[in-house]
Design a protein around this motif. Structure first.
Motif, PDB file in Angstrom:
ATOM      1  N   ILE A   1      43.579  31.500  26.576  1.00  0.00           N
ATOM      2  CA  ILE A   1      44.036  31.079  27.948  1.00  0.00           C
ATOM      3  C   ILE A   1      43.551  32.362  28.908  1.00  0.00           C
ATOM      4  N   PHE A   2      44.146  33.405  28.700  1.00  0.00           N
ATOM      5  CA  PHE A   2      44.047  34.506  29.567  1.00  0.00           C
ATOM      6  C   PHE A   2      42.353  34.699  30.098  1.00  0.00           C
ATOM      7  N   LEU A   3      41.592  34.617  29.026  1.00  0.00           N
ATOM      8  CA  LEU A   3      40.162  34.881  29.311  1.00  0.00           C
ATOM      9  C   LEU A   3      39.598  33.648  30.181  1.00  0.00           C
ATOM     10  N   ALA A   4      40.067  32.444  29.645  1.00  0.00           N
ATOM     11  CA  ALA A   4      39.700  31.231  30.314  1.00  0.00           C
ATOM     12  C   ALA A   4      39.725  31.215  31.962  1.00  0.00           C
ATOM     13  N   TRP A   5      41.406  31.845  32.084  1.00  0.00           N
ATOM     14  CA  TRP A   5      41.782  31.740  33.434  1.00  0.00           C
ATOM     15  C   TRP A   5      41.026  32.829  34.270  1.00  0.00           C
ATOM     16  N   PHE A   6      40.618  34.163  33.515  1.00  0.00           N
ATOM     17  CA  PHE A   6      40.162  35.207  34.180  1.00  0.00           C
ATOM     18  C   PHE A   6      38.616  34.761  34.641  1.00  0.00           C
ATOM     19  N   ALA A   7      37.906  33.943  33.868  1.00  0.00           N
ATOM     20  CA  ALA A   7      36.515  33.753  34.041  1.00  0.00           C
ATOM     21  C   ALA A   7      36.527  32.600  35.096  1.00  0.00           C
ATOM     22  N   ALA A   8      37.423  31.715  35.145  1.00  0.00           N
ATOM     23  CA  ALA A   8      37.126  30.567  36.108  1.00  0.00           C
ATOM     24  C   ALA A   8      38.161  30.781  37.583  1.00  0.00           C
ATOM     25  N   GLU A   9      39.226  31.278  37.493  1.00  0.00           N
ATOM     26  CA  GLU A   9      40.111  31.273  38.688  1.00  0.00           C
ATOM     27  C   GLU A   9      40.539  32.477  39.246  1.00  0.00           C
ATOM     28  N   TYR A  10      39.993  33.770  38.272  1.00  0.00           N
ATOM     29  CA  TYR A  10      40.434  35.084  38.918  1.00  0.00           C
ATOM     30  C   TYR A  10      40.056  35.295  40.351  1.00  0.00           C
ATOM     31  N   GLN A  11      40.794  35.814  41.190  1.00  0.00           N
ATOM     32  CA  GLN A  11      40.404  36.467  42.564  1.00  0.00           C
ATOM     33  C   GLN A  11      40.750  37.550  42.787  1.00  0.00           C
ATOM     34  N   GLN A  12      40.008  38.444  43.055  1.00  0.00           N
ATOM     35  CA  GLN A  12      40.278  39.918  43.277  1.00  0.00           C
ATOM     36  C   GLN A  12      41.305  40.274  44.080  1.00  0.00           C
ATOM     37  N   GLN A  13      41.221  39.887  45.240  1.00  0.00           N
ATOM     38  CA  GLN A  13      42.393  40.222  46.222  1.00  0.00           C
ATOM     39  C   GLN A  13      43.763  39.529  45.879  1.00  0.00           C
ATOM     40  N   GLU A  14      43.728  38.440  45.379  1.00  0.00           N
ATOM     41  CA  GLU A  14      45.228  37.676  45.199  1.00  0.00           C
ATOM     42  C   GLU A  14      45.714  37.889  43.834  1.00  0.00           C
ATOM     43  N   HIS A  15      44.573  38.265  42.765  1.00  0.00           N
ATOM     44  CA  HIS A  15      45.292  38.277  41.391  1.00  0.00           C
ATOM     45  C   HIS A  15      45.341  39.518  40.736  1.00  0.00           C
ATOM     46  N   PHE A  16      44.800  40.915  41.444  1.00  0.00           N
ATOM     47  CA  PHE A  16      44.331  42.104  40.938  1.00  0.00           C
ATOM     48  C   PHE A  16      45.658  42.655  40.279  1.00  0.00           C
ATOM     49  N   ASN A  17      46.845  42.752  41.068  1.00  0.00           N
ATOM     50  CA  ASN A  17      48.262  43.232  40.532  1.00  0.00           C
ATOM     51  C   ASN A  17      48.404  42.481  39.398  1.00  0.00           C
ATOM     52  N   LEU A  18      48.618  41.137  39.432  1.00  0.00           N
ATOM     53  CA  LEU A  18      48.896  40.247  38.360  1.00  0.00           C
ATOM     54  C   LEU A  18      48.285  40.242  37.270  1.00  0.00           C
ATOM     55  N   ALA A  19      46.848  40.382  37.252  1.00  0.00           N
ATOM     56  CA  ALA A  19      46.313  40.415  36.064  1.00  0.00           C
ATOM     57  C   ALA A  19      46.281  41.734  35.328  1.00  0.00           C
ATOM     58  N   CYS A  20      46.421  42.682  36.239  1.00  0.00           N
ATOM     59  CA  CYS A  20      47.039  44.096  35.541  1.00  0.00           C
ATOM     60  C   CYS A  20      48.189  44.058  34.812  1.00  0.00           C
ATOM     61  N   ILE A  21      49.220  43.407  35.083  1.00  0.00           N
ATOM     62  CA  ILE A  21      50.541  43.579  34.710  1.00  0.00           C
ATOM     63  C   ILE A  21      50.557  42.700  33.581  1.00  0.00           C
ATOM     64  N   PHE A  22      50.055  41.405  33.495  1.00  0.00           N
ATOM     65  CA  PHE A  22      50.110  40.751  32.587  1.00  0.00           C
ATOM     66  C   PHE A  22      49.082  40.992  31.416  1.00  0.00           C
ATOM     67  N   LEU A  23      47.992  41.491  31.652  1.00  0.00           N
ATOM     68  CA  LEU A  23      46.940  41.953  30.552  1.00  0.00           C
ATOM     69  C   LEU A  23      47.684  43.327  29.657  1.00  0.00           C
ATOM     70  N   THR A  24      48.240  44.206  30.549  1.00  0.00           N
ATOM     71  CA  THR A  24      48.938  45.134  29.770  1.00  0.00           C
ATOM     72  C   THR A  24      50.129  44.547  29.039  1.00  0.00           C
TER      73      THR A  24
END
Length: 799
Positions: free
Chosen positions: A289-312
């Motif tokens: 699910i995380f990889l699919a979201w990152f590949a399809a919908e990840y936006q650097q400016q909007e999701h950078f902090n969110l992606a770092c937190i939940f990835l960790t």
């Protein structure tokens, strides 16, 4: 009484003693038969053991030597409860058991019906029920049949009712109750998510509190029931909720938080139970699910902090989940555990690297991020080691991850030769730990690092070539004393150390001593060492001459204008080729010498012989041509006004001949070894004579050219080849070597064809006369030798 008569009496006495013993044994056997008969009468249907005991046969043993006097005691009769009887009874029982092999009781129709009715149908039923509730809810939403609040209340009531009914049935129908409870939990997740995400009837805080309560309840219920099905349906099954009711709102934080809560529940369960299917399902679904979201919908400016937190968060949850049960139960791990731990670590690192590299500030922290990965695994390995929380293999695995991420940190943070040096040092360290401490994981990792270090060094060589010798660059270059050659020497030392450890027989390889992979590795390590040692110096030679060539370019001016063309000393390229060949001859000669005196390895002997043969052939084909080009340049006076043409243009050929002679001598020493097959001697001797004739022909052309006698090439070569053919005939007769004589006849045939097809077309009458007379005399001499020694040749052929 004579001495012989005394010996005969002793022998008769010995025979009498043996006969008495025979009678005693026959009496014992008869007693045993009687006991067997009694057992047979009591159990007539059981197969007896009597068939296994042959009847006694009274034979007189052969007398080989006199026997000493010894007292004969009458054996005591064996009672019915003797040890021998117990043995026969045991053997009898064993035989009886073997005649009746156990048969597996087939599953009856009643048992199959029981399995379907009590286990399979209720699981299918609860799944259909949950799907039906979801579809009904979705239909009511699309058609606006009931208000949102009513939908949520009805949903909670359905879930609570199902939960209460399931708990009430626990005492009598535990399995059925567990299925109902798990379905109720899934409905609770479903309704809470809907109330928050679609209708906004409850705030985010309340929704998360509810989900935490449901998670805690699921954990308690799963442990209380000791049923993995509750955890599967209640926790992992809850992953489907966001996707079943997705309205495209893009509330990623809610989805990731929701997944985190589910995974925390699984983490808590792992402290009590290690339900592998549960962990595998959660692990796979989360990262997919995380990889699919990152590949399809990840936006650097909007999701950078969110992606770092939940990835960790996901990484830490799964890391701790993996270790929890292993450490608590002190359970050994298998290959699937290694795979999961590595996948978790590298997914975290790979996604983290991708997220940081796309961020303006994050790309400056890539080295720090990589090092932090190493620190995380290092802390875990230290805790495991000091507290002795698990078997040593788990410690070695985690410690290995530390080394892996330190290795990755090197190229991320550094450039160039330092990367190669650190990788080479790490390869030695890993290989030594793996062999000396018998940690197979480390040794296997070392092979990967060796390959990385090897290809990194090759990359450095080509980078140096592009800097110093290519594209007419004029970057300063100092032979030998430069960072690239120093790097090569250290890598050679590293692979030399690895080869030393690998050849030590007191250490056991990771794959076993007789394994095919071990044999391949034992070949590749010294092959890599030889390859690196050879090309390290070769690249220095190539770069040196290319640098000289680049620096030799000059520009000519005429009437104040500079010609666009630049003139360079192309003879330097000829020197580069020749010195490269000289070095190759020397290197492989030294390799052969070291093997002869120190290593004494049969495989390396064949390899050295093959490499020397290859270099000798290249020298004959290419090296002699380059030497002739230098001679032509030396004789060309027109180019001397731009570049100095020294005597070494001529003298270098004899330096090369010394290297060639050394290579031939070492090749000869190699084929003299007892381990070399005799069949190789003939090809080597043929190669030797071809080399001598080729060099002599080159020398003849060289001195004719120096003496301005170019027109005599044909005459001289034909006579030389004819003389050498005569020499081979004489040597073949003397040494009784038929292949030399055949080779001589072949050479003479080639000479005659050359004479009639090529030579006489451009020769004057005097030259033709000299050639024909000379070759005719040589043929007569050859014929005379064959006639004189025909008996010797005939006997040799017959033998």
């Amino acid at each position: 009484m004579t001495e012989n008569q005394h010996k005969i009496n002793q022998l008769f006495s010995a025979v009498e003693r043996l006969l008495k013993k025979q009678e005693s044994i026959s009496s014992d056997i008869e007693l045993l038969r009687n006991e067997i008969q009694k057992v047979q009468d009591s159990e007539p249907k059981v197969e007896t053991v009597q068939q296994q005991i042959p009847k006694e046969e009274v034979t007189t043993p052969p007398v080989s030597e006199p026997l000493k006097e010894e007292k004969v005691s009458t054996p005591t009769p064996v009672p019915t409860s003797s040890f021998e009887e117990q043995q026969i009874t045991t053997s009898h029982k064993t035989e009886t058991k073997r005649t009746i092999p156990p048969t597996k009781k087939p599953r009856t129709k009643n048992e199959l019906e029981k399995f379907i009715g009590e286990n399979l149908i209720n699981k299918i039923g609860i799944a259909i029920t949950v799907i039906g509730v979801a579809l009904g809810t979705k239909y009511s939403i699309e058609n606006d049949l009931v208000s949102p609040l009513t939908r949520i209340i009805l949903g909670y009531l359905a879930g609570i009712g199902l939960l209460g009914f399931g708990i009430k049935l626990k005492k009598k129908y535990e399995n059925y109750s567990a299925v109902l409870v798990s379905g109720a939990i899934a409905i609770m997740y479903f309704i809470t998510f809907s109330a928050y995400n679609f209708y906004e009837l409850i705030p985010q805080t309340i929704a998360f509190v509810f989900m935490v309560i449901f998670t805690i309840f699921s954990v308690i219920a799963a442990i209380n029931y000791n049923k993995q099905i509750i955890a599967h349906i209640g926790l992992v099954g809850a992953y489907a909720v966001p996707f079943l009711l997705n309205d495209g709102s893009g509330k990623v934080a809610v989805l990731l938080s929701y997944m985190s809560i589910i995974n925390i529940g699984i983490l808590i369960i792992s402290f009590k139970k290690y339900w592998k299917p549960l962990f595998y399902s959660s692990f796979g679904l989360t990262w997919v699910i995380f990889l699919a979201w990152f590949a399809a919908e990840y936006q650097q400016q909007e999701h950078f902090n969110l992606a770092c937190i939940f990835l960790t968060t996901f990484f830490v949850i799964f890391y701790v989940t993996f270790l929890a049960y292993k450490l608590i139960k002190n359970e050994k791990f298998g290959i699937e555990n290694i795979v999961l731990l590595l996948i978790n670590s590298f997914i975290f690192y790979g996604l983290g690297y991708a997220i940081l590299s796309g961020h303006e500030t994050g790309k400056e922290l890539l080295g720090v991020f990589t090092l932090c990965n190493a620190i995380i695994h290092f802390v875990v390995s230290v805790v495991i080691y000091r507290k002795k929380l698990a078997d040593k293999n788990l410690f070695y695995l985690v410690a290995g991850l530390v080394l892996v991420f330190i290795t990755i940190t090197i190229p991320v943070q550094l450039d160039g030769n330092w990367v190669t040096l650190l990788w080479a040092a790490e390869a030695v360290l890993l290989f030594w730990i793996g062999r000396a401490q018998k940690i197979t994981v480390y040794e296997k990792l070392s092979y990967i690092v060796m390959a990385i270090a090897f290809f990194s060094l090759v990359h450095d060589w080509f980078a140096a070539y592009n800097s110093y010798g290519y594209a007419y660059t004029k970057v300063p270059f100092t032979s030998i004393f430069n960072i690239h050659f120093l790097t090569s020497l250290l890598v050679i030392a590293a692979f030399g150390g690895i080869q030393y450890i690998n050849s030590d027989k007191k250490y056991t390889p990771a794959f076993g001593k007789k394994n095919g992979l071990t044999k391949i590795i034992s070949f590749l390590i010294p092959a890599a060492l030889i390859f690196i040692s050879y090309f390290a110096v070769r690249f220095e030679i190539v770069n040196y001459w290319d640098q000289l060539f680049n620096n030799s370019s000059v520009s000519l001016e005429t009437d104040g204008d500079t010609f666009a063309n630049q003139y360079s000393n192309y003879s330097l390229w000829n020197f580069k080729s020749i010195w490269t060949l000289n070095y190759s001859l020397l290197f492989f000669s030294i390799l052969a010498f070291v093997n002869l005196k120190k290593i004494k390895n049969t495989s390396l002997t064949y390899i050295s012989l093959g490499l020397l043969t290859l270099v000798i052939l290249i020298f004959l084909i290419s090296g002699l041509y380059e030497l002739s080009e230098l001679r032509e340049t030396y004789l060309d006076k027109a180019s001397s006004k731009y570049f100095v043409r020294g005597f070494f243009y001529i003298g270098i050929r004899y330096v090369s001949f010394m290297f060639l002679a050394l290579a031939i001598f070492l090749s000869y020493q190699l084929i003299r070894q007892d381990s070399i097959k005799k069949k190789i001697h003939i090809p080597f001797e043929i190669l030797f004579h071809i080399t001598i004739l080729w060099v002599l022909s080159s020398e003849l052309i060289h001195w004719m050219d120096m003496g301005a006698s170019e027109q005599s090439y044909k005459l001289g070569l034909s006579i030389l080849w004819g003389v050498y053919a005569l020499f081979l005939i004489g040597l073949g007769i003397w040494k009784k070597k038929q292949y030399l004589r055949i080779g001589a006849i072949t050479l003479f045939g080639i000479t005659l064809i050359k004479l009639f097809v090529y030579d006489i077309a451009h020769l004057n009458t005097i030259s033709k006369t000299i050639v024909f007379v000379s070759l005719g005399v040589l043929l007569l001499i050859i014929s005379f030798l064959y006639n004189k020694y025909k008996s010797t040749i005939t006997n040799e052929t017959t033998d």
